[in-house]
Design an enzyme around this catalytic site. Structure first.
Site, PDB file in Angstrom:
ATOM      1  CG  ASP A   1     -30.469 -13.213 -28.009  1.00  0.00           C
ATOM      2  OD1 ASP A   1     -31.843 -13.385 -27.881  1.00  0.00           O
ATOM      3  OD2 ASP A   1     -29.828 -14.083 -28.413  1.00  0.00           O
TER       4      ASP A   1
ATOM      5  CG  ASN B   1     -21.645 -19.862 -34.164  1.00  0.00           C
ATOM      6  OD1 ASN B   1     -22.410 -19.918 -33.728  1.00  0.00           O
ATOM      7  ND2 ASN B   1     -21.373 -18.737 -34.993  1.00  0.00           N
TER       8      ASN B   1
ATOM      9  CG  HIS C   1     -24.733 -18.349 -31.584  1.00  0.00           C
ATOM     10  ND1 HIS C   1     -24.818 -18.255 -33.052  1.00  0.00           N
ATOM     11  CD2 HIS C   1     -25.926 -18.698 -31.274  1.00  0.00           C
ATOM     12  CE1 HIS C   1     -25.846 -17.898 -33.323  1.00  0.00           C
ATOM     13  NE2 HIS C   1     -26.547 -18.357 -32.393  1.00  0.00           N
TER      14      HIS C   1
ATOM     15  CD  GLU D   1     -22.017 -15.245 -33.479  1.00  0.00           C
ATOM     16  OE1 GLU D   1     -22.118 -16.390 -33.465  1.00  0.00           O
ATOM     17  OE2 GLU D   1     -22.956 -14.542 -34.184  1.00  0.00           O
TER      18      GLU D   1
HETATM   19  C1  GLP Z   1     -30.418 -17.548 -32.608  1.00  0.00           C
HETATM   20  C2  GLP Z   1     -30.579 -16.933 -31.219  1.00  0.00           C
HETATM   21  C3  GLP Z   1     -30.169 -17.937 -30.171  1.00  0.00           C
HETATM   22  C4  GLP Z   1     -30.657 -19.280 -30.711  1.00  0.00           C
HETATM   23  C5  GLP Z   1     -29.915 -19.815 -31.863  1.00  0.00           C
HETATM   24  C6  GLP Z   1     -30.510 -21.021 -32.397  1.00  0.00           C
HETATM   25  O1  GLP Z   1     -29.724 -16.639 -33.333  1.00  0.00           O
HETATM   26  N1  GLP Z   1     -29.942 -15.586 -30.989  1.00  0.00           N
HETATM   27  O2  GLP Z   1     -30.549 -17.543 -28.875  1.00  0.00           O
HETATM   28  O3  GLP Z   1     -30.646 -20.368 -29.621  1.00  0.00           O
HETATM   29  O4  GLP Z   1     -29.626 -18.689 -32.701  1.00  0.00           O
HETATM   30  O5  GLP Z   1     -31.443 -20.640 -33.397  1.00  0.00           O
HETATM   31  P1  GLP Z   1     -32.627 -21.808 -33.658  1.00  0.00           P
HETATM   32  O6  GLP Z   1     -33.357 -22.244 -32.704  1.00  0.00           O
HETATM   33  O7  GLP Z   1     -33.428 -20.787 -34.811  1.00  0.00           O
HETATM   34  O8  GLP Z   1     -31.806 -22.784 -34.557  1.00  0.00           O
END
Ligand code: GLP
Length: 243
Positions: free
Chosen positions: A67, A136, A138, A143
């Site tokens: 992404d 959440n 995702h 989402e």
């Molecule tokens: C982000 C990314 C995801 C990631 C998730 C968890 O916003 N788009 O790919 O896995 O949220 O993030 P973190 O590892 O900082 O908790």
């Protein structure tokens, strides 16, 4: 689903990096799906260490990132382009033309998604998709919703996602409202999925995603349908699994 729990971040990082570099050692032309966020940073560090020891080369590897935010410049420190350069691309011998990240600044975002899907199709199949997990549920930026999209698409980020990611920005107002993300169809098409989660604040969502009902309201729960998922957890995030 093979769930491995580690007592320390170091062990988890070594295990994650070992799975990825092991794949590249046995398949130098591997196609890797890459993730951003706080979770994989230590894994990328270990991969770079292994590369520096001369134990692995990425020169024939192809990568696809999950992404990218819409509307922040590629050289903004919090863009996922900048993240990948900082944590991995700037330190290993990946060939720039074989690394792919959606362009969140494209004039026509729909067309950019179609182009990204075409590149993914040309690459046939992702051999290993690295994933983090949002609070959440995702994955990528898919989402929770009553329906999910299969291919790369534009998403409006949920308030809770923008709040969670505000820690990387000066204020929540600076967190982009939209992103481009690979869809769940593409993610589930990967030959193997490596889901990595850390921290007590993710214990509930780990439990829900891995043992709860399969529902688009928790996109990570769809991973239960995939035949080859390896999950790396620290003890804090895995604490509710066998409780
Ligand atoms: C982000 C990314 C995801 C990631 C998730 C968890 O916003 N788009 O790919 O896995 O949220 O993030 P973190 O590892 O900082 O908790």
């Amino acid at each position: 689903m093979n769930i491995l729990t580690f007592r320390s971040n170091e062990e988890l990082n070594e295990a994650g990096a070992g799975i990825i570099t092991g794949l590249v050692q046995t398949n130098p032309r591997a196609v890797l799906g890459l993730a951003t966020g706080g979770t994989p940073v230590g894994i990328y560090e270990e991969i770079v260490k292994t590369y520096r020891k001369g134990m692995v080369s990425f020169k024939s590897v192809t990568t696809f990132n999950l992404d990218e935010y819409v509307g922040i410049p590629e050289d903004h420190p919090e863009s996922y382009h900048a993240y990948m350069k900082h944590h991995l691309f700037g330190h290993v011998d990946l060939s720039p033309e074989r690394t792919h990240i959606p362009n969140g600044n494209a004039a026509d975002l729909e067309q950019e998604c179609a182009k990204y899907n075409q590149h993914l199709e040309d690459a046939k199949q992702i051999d290993l998709q690295l994933l983090g997990l949002g609070h959440n549920g995702h994955i990528g930026f898919n989402e929770p919703d009553h329906a999910l999209v299969s291919g790369t698409h534009i998403v409006k980020l949920k308030d809770e996602t923008r709040e969670a990611n505000a820690r990387f920005f000066d204020s929540i107002d600076e967190v982009p409202t939209h992103a481009l993300t690979m869809g769940v169809g593409t993610i589930l098409k990967a030959k193997m999925i490596l889901l990595v989660v850390r921290g007590a604040d993710k214990a509930e969502i780990v439990h829900k995603a891995l043992t709860g009902p399969i529902t688009t309201e928790c996109p990570a729960s769809l991973l239960q349908t995939h035949p080859h998922v390896v999950v790396l957890l620290d003890t804090a995030s895995g604490r509710l699994l066998n409780a």
